[in-house]
Design an enzyme around this catalytic site. Structure first.
Site, short mmCIF file in Angstrom:
data_model
loop_
_atom_site.label_atom_id
_atom_site.label_comp_id
_atom_site.label_asym_id
_atom_site.label_seq_id
_atom_site.Cartn_x
_atom_site.Cartn_y
_atom_site.Cartn_z
N LYS A 45 -6.21 10.87 -4.02
CA LYS A 45 -4.85 11.20 -3.56
C LYS A 45 -3.91 11.29 -4.75
O LYS A 45 -3.87 10.37 -5.57
CB LYS A 45 -4.33 10.15 -2.58
CG LYS A 45 -2.91 10.43 -2.10
CD LYS A 45 -2.52 9.52 -0.95
CE LYS A 45 -1.79 8.27 -1.36
NZ LYS A 45 -0.43 8.50 -1.86
N ASP A 72 -0.30 14.36 -1.62
CA ASP A 72 0.65 13.62 -0.78
C ASP A 72 2.06 14.06 -1.16
O ASP A 72 2.78 13.34 -1.85
CB ASP A 72 0.43 12.12 -1.03
CG ASP A 72 1.19 11.25 -0.04
OD1 ASP A 72 1.76 11.81 0.92
OD2 ASP A 72 1.21 10.03 -0.23
N LYS A 74 4.42 15.28 1.12
CA LYS A 74 5.38 15.03 2.21
C LYS A 74 6.40 16.17 2.32
O LYS A 74 7.61 15.98 2.20
CB LYS A 74 6.10 13.69 2.01
CG LYS A 74 5.13 12.50 2.00
CD LYS A 74 5.85 11.19 2.00
CE LYS A 74 4.91 10.01 2.05
NZ LYS A 74 4.12 9.82 0.82
N ASP A 77 11.14 21.14 4.89
CA ASP A 77 12.17 22.10 4.47
C ASP A 77 12.30 23.11 5.61
O ASP A 77 11.74 22.90 6.69
CB ASP A 77 11.71 22.78 3.15
CG ASP A 77 12.90 23.24 2.30
OD1 ASP A 77 13.80 23.90 2.86
OD2 ASP A 77 12.92 22.95 1.10
N THR A 127 6.87 3.81 6.61
CA THR A 127 6.70 2.40 6.96
C THR A 127 7.78 1.52 6.32
O THR A 127 7.89 0.34 6.64
CB THR A 127 5.31 1.88 6.55
OG1 THR A 127 5.04 2.31 5.23
CG2 THR A 127 4.24 2.38 7.50
N ARG A 218 -4.43 0.32 -5.81
CA ARG A 218 -4.57 -0.71 -6.84
C ARG A 218 -5.84 -1.55 -6.77
O ARG A 218 -6.35 -1.94 -7.83
CB ARG A 218 -3.32 -1.60 -6.83
CG ARG A 218 -2.11 -0.86 -7.37
CD ARG A 218 -0.82 -1.50 -6.97
NE ARG A 218 -0.59 -1.37 -5.52
CZ ARG A 218 0.46 -1.87 -4.89
NH1 ARG A 218 1.39 -2.51 -5.56
NH2 ARG A 218 0.60 -1.70 -3.59
O1 C5P Z 1 -2.22 0.35 -4.22
P1 C5P Z 1 -2.27 0.50 -2.72
O2 C5P Z 1 -3.67 0.41 -2.16
O3 C5P Z 1 -1.31 -0.40 -2.02
O4 C5P Z 1 -1.79 2.00 -2.50
C1 C5P Z 1 -1.60 2.55 -1.23
C2 C5P Z 1 -1.25 4.01 -1.32
O5 C5P Z 1 -0.89 4.47 -0.03
C3 C5P Z 1 -0.06 4.34 -2.22
O6 C5P Z 1 -0.29 5.64 -2.77
C4 C5P Z 1 1.09 4.36 -1.27
O7 C5P Z 1 2.16 5.18 -1.70
C5 C5P Z 1 0.46 4.94 -0.02
N1 C5P Z 1 1.13 4.60 1.22
C6 C5P Z 1 1.37 3.31 1.64
N2 C5P Z 1 2.01 3.07 2.82
C7 C5P Z 1 2.41 4.09 3.58
C8 C5P Z 1 2.16 5.40 3.19
C9 C5P Z 1 1.52 5.63 1.99
O8 C5P Z 1 1.01 2.37 0.96
N3 C5P Z 1 2.99 3.84 4.72
#
Ligand code: C5P
Length: 242
Positions: A45, A72, A74, A77, A127, A218
Site C-alpha cells: 500500500k 491509498d 482517497k 472531487d 476512523t 509498522r
Molecule cells: O503501522 P500500522 O499497521 O498501524 O499501519 C496501518 C495503515 O493503515 C496505515 O497506512 C494507516 O494510514 C492505515 N489506516 C489506518 N486506519 C484507518 C485507515 C487506514 O490505520 N482507519
C-alpha cells in the site's frame, strides 16, 4: 490467484490477503523495504506521504515487477475529475484504489474502470471521526449510522470493497453480503506493539470476523527482520483462512 473482480472473495490467495503499508518517507526507503521483505509478501500500500514523494513512479515499478499495488489516494472531487484520475490509476496497473464513499464519487470512479482490473475501495467514515466530529462537520447521522449507510451505497454503486476497522467487519459483512471485499488496518499479532492505534485486532480474529485483506504497516516495516515478520503474519493468515 489474482485479485480480479471476477474472483469470488472467499477464494483469495493468502499472499493477496497481506498488504504491507509502505508508510516510509521516500522512495529509497520504500524500495529498500520491498527488497528486505523479498518474496514473503507481494502486495504493497502506497499512501499520501509516499505518493507525494515519488511514490507513483515506485508504484509503476512495483507493478512492472509483478507486485500488486494498493494506491491509498482517497479520491474525492467532482465526477469528471474523479473519473479521469481513476482512469489514470487503472492505466498504471494498480490493484486497489481508495475513494471517499460519496455516491457521486463512487459512481464516477466505477464508470471509469473500463476493462481494467483495478478494484475500488470505499472509505466510509475516517476512523479519526467520532459522533461529535460528524456533528461539527454538519452531519445529522452518528458514525455507526453513516458507516452503515455508506457501506450499502458503496455496494450498490458497484464498488468492490470497503476499508474499515476489523471491529466493524462482522456487522458490515452482515449488511453488505459476501461479495464486497473488506480491507482492515489496525492489525497486530498477539503481544505486538500497538503504536498509536487505539483498536487493534489479531490477523486470526480479523479474518474470522470477515476481513478479506489485512493492511499491516509498522509491525513489519519497523521489525528488525521485516521478511521474518511478514512470514509470521502470512502463517497466521493461512491458518485462520482455512
Ligand atoms: O503501522 P500500522 O499497521 O498501524 O499501519 C496501518 C495503515 O493503515 C496505515 O497506512 C494507516 O494510514 C492505515 N489506516 C489506518 N486506519 C484507518 C485507515 C487506514 O490505520 N482507519
Amino acid at each position: 490467484m489474482s485479485v480480479n473482480s471476477t474472483d469470488p472473495v472467499n477464494s483469495i490467495d493468502p499472499m493477496d490477503r497481506l498488504i504491507i503499508a509502505l508508510d516510509l518517507p521516500d522512495v529509497g526507503a520504500a524500495t529498500d523495504m520491498v527488497a528486505r521483505v523479498g518474496d514473503a509478501a507481494n502486495f504493497y500500500k502506497i499512501g499520501l506521504e509516499l505518493t507525494y514523494g515519488g511514490g507513483l513512479e515506485l508504484a509503476r515499478r512495483l507493478v512492472g515487477e509483478g507486485k500488486k499495488v494498493f494506491l491509498d489516494l482517497k479520491l474525492h472531487d467532482i465526477p469528471n475529475t474523479v473519473a479521469r484520475a481513476t482512469a489514470q490509476v487503472a492505466d498504471m496497473g494498480a490493484a486497489f484504489l481508495t475513494i471517499h464513499a460519496y455516491p457521486q464519487t463512487m459512481r464516477a470512479a466505477r464508470g471509469a474502470l473500463g476493462g481494467s482490473s483495478l478494484q475500488l475501495l470505499a472509505v466510509t467514515v475516517m476512523t479519526s471521526y467520532d459522533d461529535n466530529d460528524l456533528r461539527e462537520a454538519g452531519y445529522g447521522l452518528g458514525v455507526k449510522e453513516l458507516v452503515a449507510r455508506r457501506a450499502t451505497q458503496a455496494r450498490d454503486a458497484g464498488v468492490h470493497g470497503i476499508v474499515l476497522s476489523a471491529e466493524e467487519a462482522p456487522d458490515i459483512r452482515a449488511l453488505v453480503g459476501p461479495n464486497t471485499r473488506l480491507v482492515t488496518p489496525g492489525i497486530r499479532q498477539a503481544g505486538g506493539d500497538v503504536g498509536d492505534q487505539k483498536r487493534v485486532m489479531t490477523p486470526t480474529r480479523a479474518i474470522r470476523g470477515g476481513a478479506d485483506h489485512l493492511v499491516v504497516g509498522r509491525p513489519i516495516t519497523q521489525a528488525p527482520d521485516p521478511r521474518a515478520a511478514a512470514l509470521s503474519f502470512l502463517a497466521e493468515i493461512r491458518a485462520a483462512a482455512i
